[in-house]
Motif scaffolding. Structure first.
Motif, PDB file in Angstrom:
ATOM      1  N   ALA A  25       8.452  -1.062  -4.703  1.00  0.00           N
ATOM      2  CA  ALA A  25       9.305  -1.799  -3.763  1.00  0.00           C
ATOM      3  C   ALA A  25       8.693  -3.158  -3.438  1.00  0.00           C
ATOM      4  N   TRP A  26       7.358  -3.184  -3.307  1.00  0.00           N
ATOM      5  CA  TRP A  26       6.671  -4.442  -3.035  1.00  0.00           C
ATOM      6  C   TRP A  26       6.890  -5.428  -4.172  1.00  0.00           C
ATOM      7  N   THR A  27       6.805  -4.966  -5.434  1.00  0.00           N
ATOM      8  CA  THR A  27       7.004  -5.880  -6.559  1.00  0.00           C
ATOM      9  C   THR A  27       8.421  -6.428  -6.578  1.00  0.00           C
ATOM     10  N   LEU A  28       9.395  -5.572  -6.287  1.00  0.00           N
ATOM     11  CA  LEU A  28      10.788  -6.035  -6.246  1.00  0.00           C
ATOM     12  C   LEU A  28      10.984  -7.080  -5.149  1.00  0.00           C
ATOM     13  N   GLU A  29      10.394  -6.828  -3.998  1.00  0.00           N
ATOM     14  CA  GLU A  29      10.529  -7.761  -2.880  1.00  0.00           C
ATOM     15  C   GLU A  29       9.848  -9.093  -3.194  1.00  0.00           C
ATOM     16  N   GLN A  30       8.662  -9.045  -3.788  1.00  0.00           N
ATOM     17  CA  GLN A  30       7.956 -10.279  -4.124  1.00  0.00           C
ATOM     18  C   GLN A  30       8.719 -11.080  -5.178  1.00  0.00           C
ATOM     19  N   SER A  31       9.290 -10.398  -6.140  1.00  0.00           N
ATOM     20  CA  SER A  31      10.093 -11.051  -7.166  1.00  0.00           C
ATOM     21  C   SER A  31      11.305 -11.743  -6.551  1.00  0.00           C
ATOM     22  N   LYS A  32      11.954 -11.036  -5.660  1.00  0.00           N
ATOM     23  CA  LYS A  32      13.130 -11.594  -4.972  1.00  0.00           C
ATOM     24  C   LYS A  32      12.741 -12.843  -4.177  1.00  0.00           C
ATOM     25  N   LEU A  33      11.638 -12.766  -3.438  1.00  0.00           N
ATOM     26  CA  LEU A  33      11.185 -13.912  -2.648  1.00  0.00           C
ATOM     27  C   LEU A  33      10.841 -15.101  -3.550  1.00  0.00           C
ATOM     28  N   LEU A  34      10.210 -14.835  -4.686  1.00  0.00           N
ATOM     29  CA  LEU A  34       9.890 -15.919  -5.617  1.00  0.00           C
ATOM     30  C   LEU A  34      11.155 -16.567  -6.167  1.00  0.00           C
ATOM     31  N   LYS A  35      12.124 -15.740  -6.572  1.00  0.00           N
ATOM     32  CA  LYS A  35      13.383 -16.268  -7.115  1.00  0.00           C
ATOM     33  C   LYS A  35      14.124 -17.115  -6.091  1.00  0.00           C
ATOM     34  N   GLU A  36      14.045 -16.697  -4.845  1.00  0.00           N
ATOM     35  CA  GLU A  36      14.733 -17.426  -3.769  1.00  0.00           C
ATOM     36  C   GLU A  36      13.941 -18.636  -3.286  1.00  0.00           C
ATOM     37  N   GLY A  37      12.689 -18.771  -3.746  1.00  0.00           N
ATOM     38  CA  GLY A  37      11.853 -19.874  -3.292  1.00  0.00           C
ATOM     39  C   GLY A  37      11.351 -19.694  -1.872  1.00  0.00           C
ATOM     40  N   ASP A  38      11.345 -18.460  -1.394  1.00  0.00           N
ATOM     41  CA  ASP A  38      10.895 -18.159  -0.033  1.00  0.00           C
ATOM     42  C   ASP A  38       9.386 -17.909  -0.046  1.00  0.00           C
ATOM     43  N   GLU A  71       0.803  -1.222   0.000  1.00  0.00           N
ATOM     44  CA  GLU A  71       0.000   0.000   0.000  1.00  0.00           C
ATOM     45  C   GLU A  71       0.838   1.275   0.000  1.00  0.00           C
ATOM     46  N   THR A  72       2.061   1.192   0.500  1.00  0.00           N
ATOM     47  CA  THR A  72       2.864   2.409   0.637  1.00  0.00           C
ATOM     48  C   THR A  72       3.900   2.598  -0.464  1.00  0.00           C
ATOM     49  N   ASP A  73       4.398   1.489  -1.044  1.00  0.00           N
ATOM     50  CA  ASP A  73       5.403   1.586  -2.105  1.00  0.00           C
ATOM     51  C   ASP A  73       5.279   0.355  -2.993  1.00  0.00           C
ATOM     52  N   PHE A  74       4.359   0.454  -3.944  1.00  0.00           N
ATOM     53  CA  PHE A  74       4.037  -0.689  -4.793  1.00  0.00           C
ATOM     54  C   PHE A  74       5.259  -1.214  -5.530  1.00  0.00           C
ATOM     55  N   ASN A 115      -2.199 -10.361  -2.089  1.00  0.00           N
ATOM     56  CA  ASN A 115      -1.954  -9.269  -3.028  1.00  0.00           C
ATOM     57  C   ASN A 115      -1.336  -9.765  -4.329  1.00  0.00           C
ATOM     58  N   LEU A 116      -0.544 -10.823  -4.282  1.00  0.00           N
ATOM     59  CA  LEU A 116      -0.015 -11.412  -5.513  1.00  0.00           C
ATOM     60  C   LEU A 116      -1.144 -11.951  -6.379  1.00  0.00           C
ATOM     61  N   VAL A 117      -2.089 -12.625  -5.767  1.00  0.00           N
ATOM     62  CA  VAL A 117      -3.242 -13.153  -6.504  1.00  0.00           C
ATOM     63  C   VAL A 117      -3.999 -12.008  -7.158  1.00  0.00           C
ATOM     64  N   GLU A 118      -4.249 -10.950  -6.407  1.00  0.00           N
ATOM     65  CA  GLU A 118      -4.965  -9.788  -6.938  1.00  0.00           C
ATOM     66  C   GLU A 118      -4.236  -9.183  -8.130  1.00  0.00           C
ATOM     67  N   GLU A 119      -2.922  -9.047  -8.036  1.00  0.00           N
ATOM     68  CA  GLU A 119      -2.147  -8.438  -9.115  1.00  0.00           C
ATOM     69  C   GLU A 119      -2.086  -9.328 -10.350  1.00  0.00           C
ATOM     70  N   ILE A 120      -1.988 -10.623 -10.167  1.00  0.00           N
ATOM     71  CA  ILE A 120      -1.960 -11.536 -11.315  1.00  0.00           C
ATOM     72  C   ILE A 120      -3.305 -11.504 -12.043  1.00  0.00           C
ATOM     73  N   GLU A 121      -4.400 -11.509 -11.281  1.00  0.00           N
ATOM     74  CA  GLU A 121      -5.720 -11.399 -11.900  1.00  0.00           C
ATOM     75  C   GLU A 121      -5.854 -10.079 -12.651  1.00  0.00           C
ATOM     76  N   SER A 122      -5.318  -9.032 -12.083  1.00  0.00           N
ATOM     77  CA  SER A 122      -5.373  -7.710 -12.705  1.00  0.00           C
ATOM     78  C   SER A 122      -4.615  -7.684 -14.027  1.00  0.00           C
ATOM     79  N   LEU A 123      -3.506  -8.380 -14.104  1.00  0.00           N
ATOM     80  CA  LEU A 123      -2.731  -8.442 -15.352  1.00  0.00           C
ATOM     81  C   LEU A 123      -3.552  -9.052 -16.478  1.00  0.00           C
ATOM     82  N   GLY A 124      -4.295 -10.108 -16.164  1.00  0.00           N
ATOM     83  CA  GLY A 124      -5.147 -10.728 -17.170  1.00  0.00           C
ATOM     84  C   GLY A 124      -6.242  -9.784 -17.634  1.00  0.00           C
ATOM     85  N   LYS A 125      -6.827  -9.056 -16.707  1.00  0.00           N
ATOM     86  CA  LYS A 125      -7.873  -8.098 -17.056  1.00  0.00           C
ATOM     87  C   LYS A 125      -7.318  -6.980 -17.925  1.00  0.00           C
ATOM     88  N   GLN A 126      -6.083  -6.593 -17.698  1.00  0.00           N
ATOM     89  CA  GLN A 126      -5.460  -5.540 -18.500  1.00  0.00           C
ATOM     90  C   GLN A 126      -5.302  -5.975 -19.951  1.00  0.00           C
TER      91      GLN A 126
END
Length: 149
Positions: free
Chosen positions: A12-25, A7-10, A33-44
């Protein structure tokens, strides 16, 4: 992972989520919020298809209903939109079943574009899209599109 970063720095949030995914964390991922954003990408992607169809159809209507005002700009816009829509469908083939619905919705936007940019109004235009799917993507339609202006 505090979700307030979402909510405060989208960005930065995307970078952090990407890093966590790459690390398997997966334990620290912000799943809701990841689910919401992925659904939003399809709607776009669906929205982009509708928008591009609206511009294409609007310019085809202007071409057909105002032959004395035809311009290179209209012709090139028609060509660009066709190419971009074809690229979008090539990159997202699962959008193809949505195409007829997108055309119907894009037609409404195309009519709005015509009303905004010309003296034409609703009663001057067909109630539904007069173009077939094949015509919308045919580089030789209308027949006089590629003639010199």
């Amino acid at each position: 992972m505090p979700s307030n970063l979402y909510e405060t720095d989208f960005y930065a949030w995307t970078l952090e989520q990407s890093k966590l995914l790459k690390e398997g964390d997966f334990k620290h991922l912000d799943i809701p919020n990841l689910v919401e954003e992925i659904e939003s990408l399809g709607k776009q992607q669906r929205q982009e298809l509708r928008n591009r169809l609206g511009v294409l159809i609007g310019h085809l209507l202007k071409w057909d209903y105002q032959p004395d005002k035809r311009s290179k700009s209209w012709r090139v816009t028609i060509q660009i939109q066709r190419r971009e829509i074809e690229d979008l469908l090539d990159e997202n083939p699962s959008l193809k079943p949505y195409l007829l619905e997108a055309i119907a919705k894009g037609y409404k936007a195309g009519v709005d574009l015509v009303r905004l940019e010309t003296p034409l109004d609703y009663e001057d235009l067909p109630k539904t899209c007069p173009y077939t799917c094949e015509q919308l993507f045919d580089p030789n339609f209308p027949a006089d599109l590629n003639s010199m202006i």
